[in-house]
Design a protein around this motif. Structure first.
Motif, PDB file in Angstrom:
ATOM      1  N   PHE B  67     -73.349 -23.812 -14.781  1.00  0.00           N
ATOM      2  CA  PHE B  67     -73.323 -22.602 -13.969  1.00  0.00           C
ATOM      3  C   PHE B  67     -72.594 -21.443 -14.661  1.00  0.00           C
ATOM      4  O   PHE B  67     -73.117 -20.339 -14.788  1.00  0.00           O
ATOM      5  CB  PHE B  67     -72.647 -22.917 -12.630  1.00  0.00           C
ATOM      6  N   VAL B  68     -71.384 -21.745 -15.154  1.00  0.00           N
ATOM      7  CA  VAL B  68     -70.556 -20.665 -15.705  1.00  0.00           C
ATOM      8  C   VAL B  68     -71.232 -20.028 -16.902  1.00  0.00           C
ATOM      9  O   VAL B  68     -71.244 -18.805 -17.058  1.00  0.00           O
ATOM     10  CB  VAL B  68     -69.175 -21.225 -16.103  1.00  0.00           C
ATOM     11  N   VAL B  69     -71.845 -20.869 -17.742  1.00  0.00           N
ATOM     12  CA  VAL B  69     -72.510 -20.341 -18.936  1.00  0.00           C
ATOM     13  C   VAL B  69     -73.694 -19.463 -18.532  1.00  0.00           C
ATOM     14  O   VAL B  69     -73.898 -18.371 -19.062  1.00  0.00           O
ATOM     15  CB  VAL B  69     -72.967 -21.498 -19.838  1.00  0.00           C
ATOM     16  N   GLN B  70     -74.454 -19.948 -17.565  1.00  0.00           N
ATOM     17  CA  GLN B  70     -75.594 -19.168 -17.088  1.00  0.00           C
ATOM     18  C   GLN B  70     -75.128 -17.816 -16.549  1.00  0.00           C
ATOM     19  O   GLN B  70     -75.718 -16.778 -16.823  1.00  0.00           O
ATOM     20  CB  GLN B  70     -76.316 -19.928 -15.967  1.00  0.00           C
ATOM     21  N   TYR B  71     -74.014 -17.879 -15.757  1.00  0.00           N
ATOM     22  CA  TYR B  71     -73.484 -16.643 -15.190  1.00  0.00           C
ATOM     23  C   TYR B  71     -73.103 -15.696 -16.308  1.00  0.00           C
ATOM     24  O   TYR B  71     -73.417 -14.513 -16.273  1.00  0.00           O
ATOM     25  CB  TYR B  71     -72.274 -16.950 -14.313  1.00  0.00           C
ATOM     26  N   TRP B  72     -72.435 -16.251 -17.324  1.00  0.00           N
ATOM     27  CA  TRP B  72     -71.976 -15.409 -18.417  1.00  0.00           C
ATOM     28  C   TRP B  72     -73.158 -14.765 -19.132  1.00  0.00           C
ATOM     29  O   TRP B  72     -73.156 -13.588 -19.430  1.00  0.00           O
ATOM     30  CB  TRP B  72     -71.119 -16.221 -19.391  1.00  0.00           C
ATOM     31  N   LYS B  73     -74.206 -15.577 -19.398  1.00  0.00           N
ATOM     32  CA  LYS B  73     -75.387 -15.031 -20.082  1.00  0.00           C
ATOM     33  C   LYS B  73     -75.990 -13.887 -19.268  1.00  0.00           C
ATOM     34  O   LYS B  73     -76.373 -12.850 -19.786  1.00  0.00           O
ATOM     35  CB  LYS B  73     -76.431 -16.130 -20.274  1.00  0.00           C
ATOM     36  N   TRP B  74     -76.029 -14.122 -17.939  1.00  0.00           N
ATOM     37  CA  TRP B  74     -76.656 -13.136 -17.063  1.00  0.00           C
ATOM     38  C   TRP B  74     -75.844 -11.843 -17.019  1.00  0.00           C
ATOM     39  O   TRP B  74     -76.330 -10.756 -17.288  1.00  0.00           O
ATOM     40  CB  TRP B  74     -76.758 -13.737 -15.658  1.00  0.00           C
ATOM     41  N   ILE B  75     -74.517 -11.974 -16.751  1.00  0.00           N
ATOM     42  CA  ILE B  75     -73.703 -10.787 -16.536  1.00  0.00           C
ATOM     43  C   ILE B  75     -73.479 -10.043 -17.840  1.00  0.00           C
ATOM     44  O   ILE B  75     -73.468  -8.819 -17.884  1.00  0.00           O
ATOM     45  CB  ILE B  75     -72.358 -11.151 -15.849  1.00  0.00           C
ATOM     46  N   SER B  76     -73.323 -10.788 -18.954  1.00  0.00           N
ATOM     47  CA  SER B  76     -73.096 -10.082 -20.211  1.00  0.00           C
ATOM     48  C   SER B  76     -74.363  -9.331 -20.614  1.00  0.00           C
ATOM     49  O   SER B  76     -74.292  -8.249 -21.184  1.00  0.00           O
ATOM     50  CB  SER B  76     -72.677 -11.062 -21.309  1.00  0.00           C
ATOM     51  N   GLY B  77     -75.512  -9.889 -20.283  1.00  0.00           N
ATOM     52  CA  GLY B  77     -76.761  -9.176 -20.543  1.00  0.00           C
ATOM     53  C   GLY B  77     -76.776  -7.842 -19.808  1.00  0.00           C
ATOM     54  O   GLY B  77     -77.139  -6.798 -20.358  1.00  0.00           O
ATOM     55  N   ILE B  78     -76.347  -7.858 -18.557  1.00  0.00           N
ATOM     56  CA  ILE B  78     -76.346  -6.634 -17.758  1.00  0.00           C
ATOM     57  C   ILE B  78     -75.334  -5.635 -18.283  1.00  0.00           C
ATOM     58  O   ILE B  78     -75.637  -4.470 -18.520  1.00  0.00           O
ATOM     59  CB  ILE B  78     -76.021  -6.963 -16.280  1.00  0.00           C
ATOM     60  N   VAL B  79     -74.102  -6.120 -18.504  1.00  0.00           N
ATOM     61  CA  VAL B  79     -73.030  -5.195 -18.858  1.00  0.00           C
ATOM     62  C   VAL B  79     -73.211  -4.666 -20.276  1.00  0.00           C
ATOM     63  O   VAL B  79     -73.056  -3.470 -20.539  1.00  0.00           O
ATOM     64  CB  VAL B  79     -71.664  -5.891 -18.708  1.00  0.00           C
ATOM     65  N   LEU B  80     -73.577  -5.558 -21.190  1.00  0.00           N
ATOM     66  CA  LEU B  80     -73.592  -5.149 -22.593  1.00  0.00           C
ATOM     67  C   LEU B  80     -74.910  -4.499 -23.006  1.00  0.00           C
ATOM     68  O   LEU B  80     -74.938  -3.550 -23.771  1.00  0.00           O
ATOM     69  CB  LEU B  80     -73.306  -6.346 -23.503  1.00  0.00           C
ATOM     70  N   ARG B  81     -76.022  -5.023 -22.479  1.00  0.00           N
ATOM     71  CA  ARG B  81     -77.307  -4.515 -22.968  1.00  0.00           C
ATOM     72  C   ARG B  81     -78.137  -3.846 -21.881  1.00  0.00           C
ATOM     73  O   ARG B  81     -79.236  -3.395 -22.119  1.00  0.00           O
ATOM     74  CB  ARG B  81     -78.126  -5.675 -23.553  1.00  0.00           C
ATOM     75  N   GLY B  82     -77.588  -3.799 -20.669  1.00  0.00           N
ATOM     76  CA  GLY B  82     -78.372  -3.240 -19.578  1.00  0.00           C
ATOM     77  C   GLY B  82     -79.603  -4.079 -19.266  1.00  0.00           C
ATOM     78  O   GLY B  82     -80.592  -3.594 -18.735  1.00  0.00           O
ATOM     79  N   ASP B  83     -79.525  -5.361 -19.609  1.00  0.00           N
ATOM     80  CA  ASP B  83     -80.678  -6.242 -19.403  1.00  0.00           C
ATOM     81  C   ASP B  83     -80.484  -7.040 -18.112  1.00  0.00           C
ATOM     82  O   ASP B  83     -79.625  -7.910 -18.030  1.00  0.00           O
ATOM     83  CB  ASP B  83     -80.779  -7.195 -20.603  1.00  0.00           C
ATOM     84  N   PHE B  84     -81.266  -6.708 -17.102  1.00  0.00           N
ATOM     85  CA  PHE B  84     -81.114  -7.352 -15.812  1.00  0.00           C
ATOM     86  C   PHE B  84     -81.955  -8.617 -15.689  1.00  0.00           C
ATOM     87  O   PHE B  84     -82.075  -9.184 -14.624  1.00  0.00           O
ATOM     88  CB  PHE B  84     -81.499  -6.382 -14.688  1.00  0.00           C
ATOM     89  N   GLY B  85     -82.592  -8.984 -16.744  1.00  0.00           N
ATOM     90  CA  GLY B  85     -83.429 -10.178 -16.662  1.00  0.00           C
ATOM     91  C   GLY B  85     -84.898  -9.799 -16.518  1.00  0.00           C
ATOM     92  O   GLY B  85     -85.279  -8.627 -16.645  1.00  0.00           O
ATOM     93  N   TYR B  86     -85.694 -10.827 -16.230  1.00  0.00           N
ATOM     94  CA  TYR B  86     -87.126 -10.667 -16.274  1.00  0.00           C
ATOM     95  C   TYR B  86     -87.714 -11.090 -14.946  1.00  0.00           C
ATOM     96  O   TYR B  86     -87.342 -12.105 -14.367  1.00  0.00           O
ATOM     97  CB  TYR B  86     -87.685 -11.539 -17.397  1.00  0.00           C
ATOM     98  N   SER B  87     -88.627 -10.270 -14.442  1.00  0.00           N
ATOM     99  CA  SER B  87     -89.292 -10.665 -13.207  1.00  0.00           C
ATOM    100  C   SER B  87     -90.531 -11.461 -13.538  1.00  0.00           C
ATOM    101  O   SER B  87     -91.472 -10.945 -14.140  1.00  0.00           O
ATOM    102  CB  SER B  87     -89.677  -9.427 -12.405  1.00  0.00           C
ATOM    103  N   PHE B  88     -90.494 -12.730 -13.183  1.00  0.00           N
ATOM    104  CA  PHE B  88     -91.637 -13.584 -13.505  1.00  0.00           C
ATOM    105  C   PHE B  88     -92.829 -13.262 -12.628  1.00  0.00           C
ATOM    106  O   PHE B  88     -93.976 -13.437 -13.011  1.00  0.00           O
ATOM    107  CB  PHE B  88     -91.234 -15.045 -13.364  1.00  0.00           C
ATOM    108  N   GLU B  89     -92.516 -12.801 -11.416  1.00  0.00           N
ATOM    109  CA  GLU B  89     -93.574 -12.455 -10.488  1.00  0.00           C
ATOM    110  C   GLU B  89     -94.371 -11.250 -10.990  1.00  0.00           C
ATOM    111  O   GLU B  89     -95.589 -11.227 -10.962  1.00  0.00           O
ATOM    112  CB  GLU B  89     -92.952 -12.163  -9.118  1.00  0.00           C
ATOM    113  N   TRP B  90     -93.657 -10.239 -11.450  1.00  0.00           N
ATOM    114  CA  TRP B  90     -94.316  -9.000 -11.877  1.00  0.00           C
ATOM    115  C   TRP B  90     -94.592  -8.992 -13.370  1.00  0.00           C
ATOM    116  O   TRP B  90     -95.249  -8.074 -13.860  1.00  0.00           O
ATOM    117  CB  TRP B  90     -93.436  -7.787 -11.551  1.00  0.00           C
ATOM    118  N   ASN B  91     -94.000 -10.005 -14.046  1.00  0.00           N
ATOM    119  CA  ASN B  91     -94.174 -10.055 -15.485  1.00  0.00           C
ATOM    120  C   ASN B  91     -93.667  -8.800 -16.186  1.00  0.00           C
ATOM    121  O   ASN B  91     -94.295  -8.272 -17.092  1.00  0.00           O
ATOM    122  CB  ASN B  91     -95.654 -10.241 -15.826  1.00  0.00           C
ATOM    123  N   ARG B  92     -92.540  -8.305 -15.712  1.00  0.00           N
ATOM    124  CA  ARG B  92     -91.940  -7.097 -16.285  1.00  0.00           C
ATOM    125  C   ARG B  92     -90.438  -7.258 -16.266  1.00  0.00           C
ATOM    126  O   ARG B  92     -89.896  -8.013 -15.462  1.00  0.00           O
ATOM    127  CB  ARG B  92     -92.291  -5.869 -15.433  1.00  0.00           C
TER     128      ARG B  92
END
Lengths: 572, 328, 392
Positions: B67-92
């Protein structure tokens, strides 16, 4: 009656208040006159209608109040206006408010807007009544602030009220009231919330300004001492009526109405020291062991640097205080607000933990107990012997418990009495403090302030203590009730072996009640001596200033206006 | 003042972290993960699945990490790269989807806030000054009813009334012909015709609450000694009220942003769903129902952050307005 | 000034002069009145709050006896009566000779089929009389799931007849019946939710208020985070995670939990604030000096002063819970059929076209929600006012 000096006359003024269950006749057929350059004191206890009367002159009464009868005649150059029938919003009334009659009143903390600068509030008053532009008004405001002796007026004009001390605010308030050269100044308890030395300064200032401007003044007060110091004429109010009126000398020396005499008696009595006659011999015996002895007690607040770089400073609330309390002795601790006297009381009880120092208690068996080292559990035993009586008779009683439960609670908790025995003991205690034991099933809300304070005393006595710390125990009470409570305490002391630590800002109360007095100033005890010595021949400069600032309830021997002033050296 | 703002900013950090944890919890909450369920449905319908692609996503989002690692990957993506992840539903990428809807969501919220202020200030002052008058009672009743009607019920009702009596279909922000049209005066008018319902719906609750607070505050202030001082100066009543107590009663007004804003954002969300507005609300609901969790989590986080920013602004305004706060 | 004084008029005045307007409670009565008596006396002065209290009581009675009060069963569907409009109750029928005779009844329906769209619509047929009665035998049910009964407060006298006082939904189910059953779910979800909130709020609030320091700081942070998150998105997020396979009862409890999980912050704040204020009150200090232990301080002195306030806050928190459930169910991620709640009922009124065909599907459930919320708000306001009977 056509007296040229009379500037305002009130004739048969009556004011009613519509309350939920009844109509309160707050003011009934009140008549008086105000003269140029003279001061009329309207004196009375709380609820006498004196403030309502004063505010009626400006037609500032709460919405549920109405003037039912009477006239208020304001005389000007050849004209005469009756204020009563004027329309609430008429230009005429608005020009009288502030223009011809100025008002200052009690709460210096809340009577000025907290979000506007002092200057802007005075400038506003000036521009309302006098044709001035902003720059002129500002110059005039600075001049006014200078007149009320605010230092650096050209800087202070842009300060907010919360940056001012109580005395300074009251000065600013006076400047505002006087801005438009009113003919009449109404001062409604202008110094009640202030310390005695500040009170003396403010009264002195008001008096001088009044004389130099030739204003008439209506001073509302409950303090006969203040009346004696500043009044030319006096009207005594009770339950909405003026019971007696006359020159200040007549009122103080030839009072006719029983209420006036009673009021004077309870004030003047506080000028004496009955303890000098009844004091037990043990008190002055230096060989006897003290009940309590406090050594080098200190309490500092703050000190650590703030998390966000706040300056690291410590407030020395109590600074290196040492004192002893003998058995059967009444020790007074007197000082102005912020002197640390209340903190000292709390430190002795350890409801506030001392920073350093020791408190030693010699218990009934003569063992010395180190109070500062007591555990929470052992502290309870100490609290049985050393009790506290609070200042506020309303806040200190749990409103949800009957008087029986309030007084009986310490007995119950200590496991000393239950059931019928508890009831009997509570009844005895109530009789002891002059309350009817029949009323023990009532709740505190059914009792008056004085009666509640008696309940508080009964609670303190329940565990047969040896020491009672009374923290401003009479400050919230009217003067006649005040002396009753003091007499009650002295009377009880005669019957039980008790010592008192009596904390008060009121020097006359301390003189009346105490054997020895410690004077506190900025956390330190600056002078300690017998009550007579401290109150009549103080050694220290601060004490001298303090004592001489206390108003003397005799117009033939004014004290306050010839007082010695104490200029404090800057704190190191 | 600068120190005050800095202090507020630092205080915000733990709250932000708390919010992100809650948002991530919501992402993690549904059993399984989106990839698994997508794989299942794709192979069900016989679509060819690019195993390499799937493996790459697994790696990026750390689906197999604790969990913690996943959280870190997610939040650091947002804070550092502005990457909020990927929408699989919209494919964007999630951010693109949100960005499209950020402007309308924000502007409608802001408009609703302005509406709240504009309506509650005069009514609040009137009610406090004329307590127990007929007008005061009328507004009080209105306030109570306004508080009692949930947003979505009000939206449904207004929608129905507009349909029934004005022949208007009020879904969306534009009529069909204007949706893709370039900006013009007509389009603007059309927008206004659609906008009034959401604004009223979102604003009513807050307005009613603020009127009550303002009335209570002002009534307190009107009894303060400084008001008598001002009267004794000879100021006419309306000036007394406007200059002194109203000035102080503005404090709760500004600080109201703090609690009105979460409500507004809540209101915007549900109202947008009911009225089918192109905002974050419908996107969120859709994402949640199909378990497109990165999109949903990001929206929840973003809405929270928006509220926090609003609170910060309200704190700063408050300090400007009230010298007592500024000096402490 | 000449020296004047009032001649002592015999007995000195003992108090201010007053003229009573109306008789108030006897002085001794008030003097021995306990806190709850005073609160009650203050509360009943708020007429609106009293009316609201009665309304809420009625709602709970409806919830308690839903099976008996409802004329039918909530799931009983008659597809031939889709979107049938509400019927009015009439008490008399006009006989052929023009005289009126006593017979409670509703008017039946006339069915028309639009030839183009084949859509059926119902209109009230004034000639068709369906006799109804009170305390009639109807469909069998188990009261509280225990006692088998078939008595209904009212219903059609003939078993084949239909009575739809509030109309029907798209499956031809009686709206009145469903509304009454929905009252049970919606009102109870509020109560249970608030009970959970109360526990969380009071426990955490007291801990926070009592211990202060780091514990307090931590709890305050949590409260701040939760209360600055917009609630609806959060509820959506959590409710959406409830697996579809769960039973209606499980869903019911989880939704209650979700709703209350975010409702406790206000309560905790209130409790903590009052706790802090009370803890430094003179009378608490006095009790401490009297030798009371911390536990006794809390239970004998602090909590009794808090309860009335807590009661008021709880009452004001209840409507939030009810609205939350309604909103979630309305969006389709809260309670689901076969559970009936006001939110579930509103879900059927989701688009303008349905509302235009059958406005009653919006009006009645929405009315129930608004009325309940309104009543709770009035009641809570009255309670809050009366909570401290000792202030002026």
């Amino acid at each position: 009656m056509a007296d040229d000096d009379v500037i305002l006359s009130v004739e048969n003024l009556s004011i009613d208040f519509n309350l939920r269950t009844h109509v309160l006749h707050a003011v009934r057929e009140v008549s008086f006159e105000l003269r140029r350059g003279k001061t009329l004191c309207l004196v009375g206890e709380s609820g006498s209608g004196k403030s309502v009367t004063a505010r009626a002159l400006l037609r500032i009464i709460d919405k549920n109040g109405t003037i039912t009868d009477g006239r208020i005649l304001l005389r000007g150059a050849g004209s005469e206006t009756d204020i009563v029938p004027l329309n609430e919003r008429s230009a005429e009334l608005l020009s009288i408010r502030g223009g011809r009659i100025g008002l200052i009143f009690q709460e210096p903390m809340s009577s000025l807007s907290p979000v506007h600068t002092i200057g802007s509030q005075i400038v506003e008053a000036l521009r309302l009544h006098q044709a001035m532009n902003k720059a002129e008004a500002r110059v005039a405001t600075i001049e006014l602030l200078r007149q009320v002796e605010i230092p650096d007026p050209d800087k202070m004009i842009d300060r907010y009220t919360f940056e001012f001390s109580g005395g300074m605010r009251q000065r600013a308030m006076i400047a505002m009231a006087l801005a438009c050269n009113p003919d009449i100044l109404i001062a409604d308890e202008p110094t009640t919330a202030l310390d005695v030395t500040t009170q003396a300064e403010i009264l002195d200032l008001i008096k001088r300004l009044q004389l130099s401007r030739g204003m008439a003044m209506l001073l509302i007060t409950h303090d006969m001492g203040v009346v004696a110091e500043v009044a030319d004429e006096v009207a005594v109010m009770r339950y909405g009526r003026i019971v007696e009126a006359g020159s200040v000398d007549e009122i103080f020396h030839e009072a006719r109405h029983p209420y006036t005499r009673q009021l004077l008696a309870s004030t003047v009595r506080l000028e004496q020291n009955p303890r000098a006659l009844t004091r037990p011999a043990t008190v002055s015996d230096p060989t006897s062991k003290p009940v309590l002895s406090v050594r080098e007690l200190s309490k500092f607040y703050g000190g650590g640097g703030g998390l966000f770089g706040g300056a690291s400073y410590a407030i020395r609330a109590v600074d290196n205080v040492s004192l002893d309390l003998s058995a059967g002795e009444n020790l007074g601790i007197v000082g102005e607000s912020g002197s640390g006297k209340t903190t000292l009381g709390r430190l002795i009880l350890r409801t506030v933990e001392p920073t350093s120092g020791t408190i030693t208690y010699n218990d009934r068996e003569g063992r010395a107990v180190d109070v500062t080292g007591l555990s929470k559990r052992d502290l309870r035993g100490f609290h049985r012997d050393v009790r506290l009586v609070f200042q506020d008779p309303f806040a200190s009683l749990n409103p949800r418990l009957t008087v029986k439960d309030v007084i009986g609670d310490p007995l119950f908790v200590a496991g000393l009495a239950r059931g019928a025995a508890l009831e009997r003991r509570v009844g005895e205690l109530m009789e002891l403090v002059g309350l009817d034991p029949q009323s023990m099933e009532r709740y505190p809300h059914a009792f008056s302030g004085g009666q509640r304070q008696r309940i508080g005393v009964a609670r303190a006595l329940a565990l047969e203590p040896r020491v009672i710390i009374a923290d401003e125990a009479t400050a919230a009470l009217d003067v006649s009730i005040r002396s009753q409570i003091l007499d009650l305490l002295l009377d009880i002391q005669k019957r039980l072996s008790l010592s008192f630590i009596f904390i008060s800002h009121d020097i006359s109360v301390v003189r009346y009640f105490c054997d020895r007095v410690a004077v506190m100033h900025r956390g330190k005890v600056v002078e300690m001596g017998t009550a007579e010595q401290v109150c009549t021949a103080p050694h220290e400069a601060y004490t001298r200033a303090l004592i001489s600032a206390v108003p003397h309830p005799d117009p033939r021997h004014k004290r306050m206006l010839h007082r010695t002033r104490f200029t404090a050296e800057a704190t190191p | 003042m600068l120190r005050y703002i800095l202090k507020r900013l630092i205080y915000m950090i733990p709250t932000l972290i708390g919010m992100s944890i809650i948002a991530f919890l919501i992402i993690q909450l549904p059993p399984g993960d989106y990839l698994t369920s997508m794989l299942a449905s794709m192979s069900d319908s016989g679509v060819n699945v690019d195993q390499a692609q799937i493996a790459r996503y697994r790696e990026i989002y750390g689906f197999d990490d604790p969990f913690v690692v996943q959280y870190w990957k997610w939040i650091s993506g947002i804070v550092l790269r502005g990457d909020f992840g990927y929408s699989f539903e919209w494919n964007r990428p999630v951010w693109g989807l949100i960005a499209e809807r950020l402007a309308p969501t924000l502007s409608v919220s802001l408009l609703a806030l302005l509406f709240v202020w504009a309506v509650s200030l005069p009514i609040g002052i009137y009610s406090a000054m004329r307590r127990h008058s007929v007008g005061d009672y009328a507004f009080t009743l209105f306030g109570f009813i306004g508080l009692a009607i949930p947003n979505f019920i009000m939206a449904l009702t207004l929608m129905y009334l507009a349909y029934r009596y004005m022949g208007q279909t009020v879904g969306g922000l534009f009529s069909r012909e204007y949706v893709n049209a370039p900006w013009s005066w007509d389009k603007f008018v059309d927008l206004l015709a659609h906008l009034w319902i959401p604004i009223i719906v979102i604003g009513t609750n807050g307005t009613a609450a603020l009127i009550r607070i303002l009335r209570a505050n002002l009534t307190d202030e009107l009894n303060k000694p400084y008001v008598i001082t001002a009267k004794a100066k000879g100021l006419p009543e309306y000036k007394v009220v406007l200059k002194y107590p109203v000035r102080i009663a503005l404090n709760p007004f500004v600080s109201a942003i703090g609690w009105v804003l979460p409500e507004l954002i809540s209101g915007v969300t549900i109202t947008a769903i009911v009225l089918n507005l192109p905002m974050m609300g419908p996107l969120l609901l859709r994402a949640l129902t199909v378990q497109d969790m990165y999109l949903a989590g990001s929206i929840i986080l973003l809405l929270g952050v928006l509220t926090l920013i609003g609170m910060l602004i309200s704190d700063i305004l408050l300090a400007i307005l009230d010298p007592r706060i500024r000096f402490n | 000034m000449t020296h004047v004084h009032l001649e002592s008029d015999g007995a000195a005045e003992a108090g201010p002069a007053i003229t009573p307007i109306r008789r108030s409670g006897g002085k001794t009565e008030i003097a021995v009145a306990g806190p709850w008596t005073l609160i009650w006396l203050k509360f009943v002065r708020h007429k609106v709050a009293v009316v609201a209290a009665v309304l809420i009581l009625v709602m709970y009675l409806i919830a308690a006896f839903a099976e008996f009060l409802a004329p039918a069963l909530p799931e009983a569907a008659k597809p031939q009566f889709t979107y049938a409009p509400p019927q009015d109750i009439a008490l008399f029928v006009t006989e052929t000779d023009g005289s009126l005779s006593w017979m409670p009844h509703v008017k039946g329906y006339k069915q028309t089929v639009d030839p183009a769209s084949l859509k059926r619509t119902f209109t009230i047929d004034p000639d068709k009389v369906v006799p109804i009665g009170f305390f009639v035998k109807g469909p069998a049910y188990k009261l509280w799931g225990l006692i088998p009964m078939d008595l209904h407060l009212m219903g059609p006298l003939k078993s084949g007849d239909t009575m739809y006082l509030l109309g029907t939904d798209k499956l031809g189910r009686d709206l009145l019946t469903r509304l009454i059953y929905g009252t049970r779910v919606s009102m109870s979800i509020g109560l249970i939710g608030v009970a959970i909130s109360l526990c969380l709020g009071v426990v955490l609030g007291s801990i926070s208020g009592f211990y202060g320091g780091w514990v307090d700081l931590g709890i305050q942070r949590v409260i701040e985070v939760i209360s600055s998150m917009p609630t609806i998105p959060l509820w959506l997020g959590l409710a959406a995670a409830v697996p579809l396979t769960w039973s209606p009862l499980q869903v019911y409890f989880v939704i209650t939990l979700i709703v209350s999980l975010f409702g406790w912050t206000g309560l905790a704040r209130e409790v903590r604030g009052r706790f802090f204020a009370l803890r430094s009150d003179d009378f608490v200090t006095a009790a401490r000096l009297d030798g009371s232990s911390e536990r006794r301080l809390i239970f004998r002195h602090i909590l009794p002063s808090l309860t009335s306030h807590i009661l008021a806050v709880v009452t004001l928190a209840l409507p939030t819970m009810i609205v939350a459930e309604t909103a979630l169910s309305f969006l389709g991620i809260g309670l689901k059929a076969p559970v009936v709640s006001w939110g579930v009922l509103l879900q059927e009124a989701q688009n303008v076209r349905t509302i235009a065909t059958a406005p009653w599907l919006l009006i009645w459930p929405a009315g129930a929600v608004v009325l309940t919320v309104l009543s709770y708000n009035f009641l809570g306001d009255g309670l809050r006012d009366a909570a401290d009977p000792y202030e002026n």
